[in-house]
Design a protein around this motif. Structure first.
Motif, PDB file in Angstrom:
ATOM      1  N   ALA A 117       0.820  -1.221   0.000  1.00  0.00           N
ATOM      2  CA  ALA A 117       0.000   0.000   0.000  1.00  0.00           C
ATOM      3  C   ALA A 117       0.852   1.268   0.000  1.00  0.00           C
ATOM      4  CB  ALA A 117      -0.937   0.001   1.203  1.00  0.00           C
ATOM      5  N   LYS A 119       3.277   1.789  -1.964  1.00  0.00           N
ATOM      6  CA  LYS A 119       3.611   2.025  -3.380  1.00  0.00           C
ATOM      7  C   LYS A 119       5.097   2.327  -3.586  1.00  0.00           C
ATOM      8  CE  LYS A 119      -1.010   3.801  -4.461  1.00  0.00           C
ATOM      9  NZ  LYS A 119      -1.789   4.902  -5.109  1.00  0.00           N
ATOM     10  N   GLU A 183      -1.558  -7.758  -6.610  1.00  0.00           N
ATOM     11  CA  GLU A 183      -1.781  -6.656  -5.675  1.00  0.00           C
ATOM     12  C   GLU A 183      -0.765  -5.528  -5.898  1.00  0.00           C
ATOM     13  OE1 GLU A 183      -4.348  -6.364  -3.236  1.00  0.00           O
ATOM     14  OE2 GLU A 183      -5.053  -7.895  -4.635  1.00  0.00           O
ATOM     15  N   LYS A 186      -1.595  -3.611  -9.096  1.00  0.00           N
ATOM     16  CA  LYS A 186      -2.772  -2.747  -8.949  1.00  0.00           C
ATOM     17  C   LYS A 186      -2.403  -1.348  -8.474  1.00  0.00           C
ATOM     18  CE  LYS A 186      -6.208  -6.272  -7.655  1.00  0.00           C
ATOM     19  NZ  LYS A 186      -7.010  -6.764  -6.501  1.00  0.00           N
ATOM     20  N   THR A 187      -1.351  -1.237  -7.681  1.00  0.00           N
ATOM     21  CA  THR A 187      -0.979   0.048  -7.106  1.00  0.00           C
ATOM     22  C   THR A 187      -0.367   0.992  -8.132  1.00  0.00           C
ATOM     23  OG1 THR A 187       1.302  -0.543  -6.492  1.00  0.00           O
ATOM     24  CG2 THR A 187      -0.467  -1.114  -4.927  1.00  0.00           C
TER      25      THR A 187
END
Length: 262
Positions: A117, A119, A183, A186-187
């Protein structure tokens, strides 16, 4: 990258027995970079603290030792991850890059989701030869010796192949990578994937350094050496059973782990 975080940070994501310590050592050998072990695990944290006690002149360990004592608690490091990482980065003001490794682990691992999260620029280390990773992990359990450093005495061991256990391992391994890579992608964070066999070569190390914006010519000597033979069957006490399994499952290319697999 999360707003306000030090833009020099990066993360090396992998699963166990894929050469992550090799790449940590590679990046840490660069004159403009520092790369830390698994600082979001209790074991990884203990490793550098033990090194600081053994080698008081070790620059990385001595600087990490200056961090506030609250960061000695794993739960605190995970709960306040951005603050913690900025505190770490502040200890290395002259480096162009500051990184750390992290084992992805199960698809519900909280620390992995939180790191993703953020990034951060991410290098994903894979190992196409899953039999090599599986056998390396089993041998490490038997010998108590994981990564091998230059000059360190190698502990020898062979393991017995269990086809059912290996098939379960393959399924789990592939599911973990599929989940976490999706995942990460996606960021939209900068990301590169490199295989273990490529990362062993100078060209692979150079590609990883270039991805991070580092001068590939300034890499030093990696301080780790390969722990087990490339001839994977030599790692097993029942090599004939392993070969039969590989033949039955059209996996004979896993008999030997070579750079040709890149």
């Amino acid at each position: 990258m999360m707003a306000g975080m030090d833009d020099r940070l990066f993360v090396l994501m992998s699963m166990p027995r894929t050469g992550s310590n090799m790449l940590v050592s590679t990046f840490d050998s660069h004159k403009d970079a520092t790369c830390l072990p698994a600082i979001f695990t209790a074991g990884g944290w203990r490793n550098w603290r033990a090194r600081a006690r053994r080698q008081p002149d070790d620059t990385v360990s001595s600087r990490m030792a200056k961090l506030p004592k609250k960061w000695n608690e794993l739960d605190q490091r995970i709960a306040d991850m951005p603050e913690f990482l900025d505190s770490v980065a502040a200890q290395f003001p002259d480096d162009k890059r500051i990184g750390f490794k992290h084992h992805m682990g199960p698809v519900d691992r909280k620390s992995t989701a939180q790191i993703i999260a953020l990034k951060l620029p991410t290098i994903i280390l894979r190992r196409r030869n899953i039999l090599a990773a599986f056998s390396s992990g089993q041998i490490a359990k038997v010998t108590g010796q994981g990564s091998l450093s230059i000059g360190q005495k190698r502990k020898e061991a062979k393991i017995e192949f269990d086809a059912e256990a290996f098939q379960l391992y393959v399924g789990w391994w592939e599911a973990v990578y599929e989940h976490w890579i999706a995942e990460i992608q996606k960021t939209g964070a900068p990301c590169m994937i490199i295989d273990y066999t490529e990362a062993r070569k100078n060209e692979g190390k150079a590609r990883a350094a270039t991805f991070l914006g580092l001068d590939a010519q300034a890499l030093g000597q990696t301080q780790t050496v390969k722990r087990n033979p490339d001839e994977i069957l030599k790692r097993f006490s029942n090599a004939a059973s392993v070969e039969s399994f590989l033949q039955d499952h059209n996996l004979m290319h896993w008999r030997v782990e070579t750079e040709a697999e890149v």
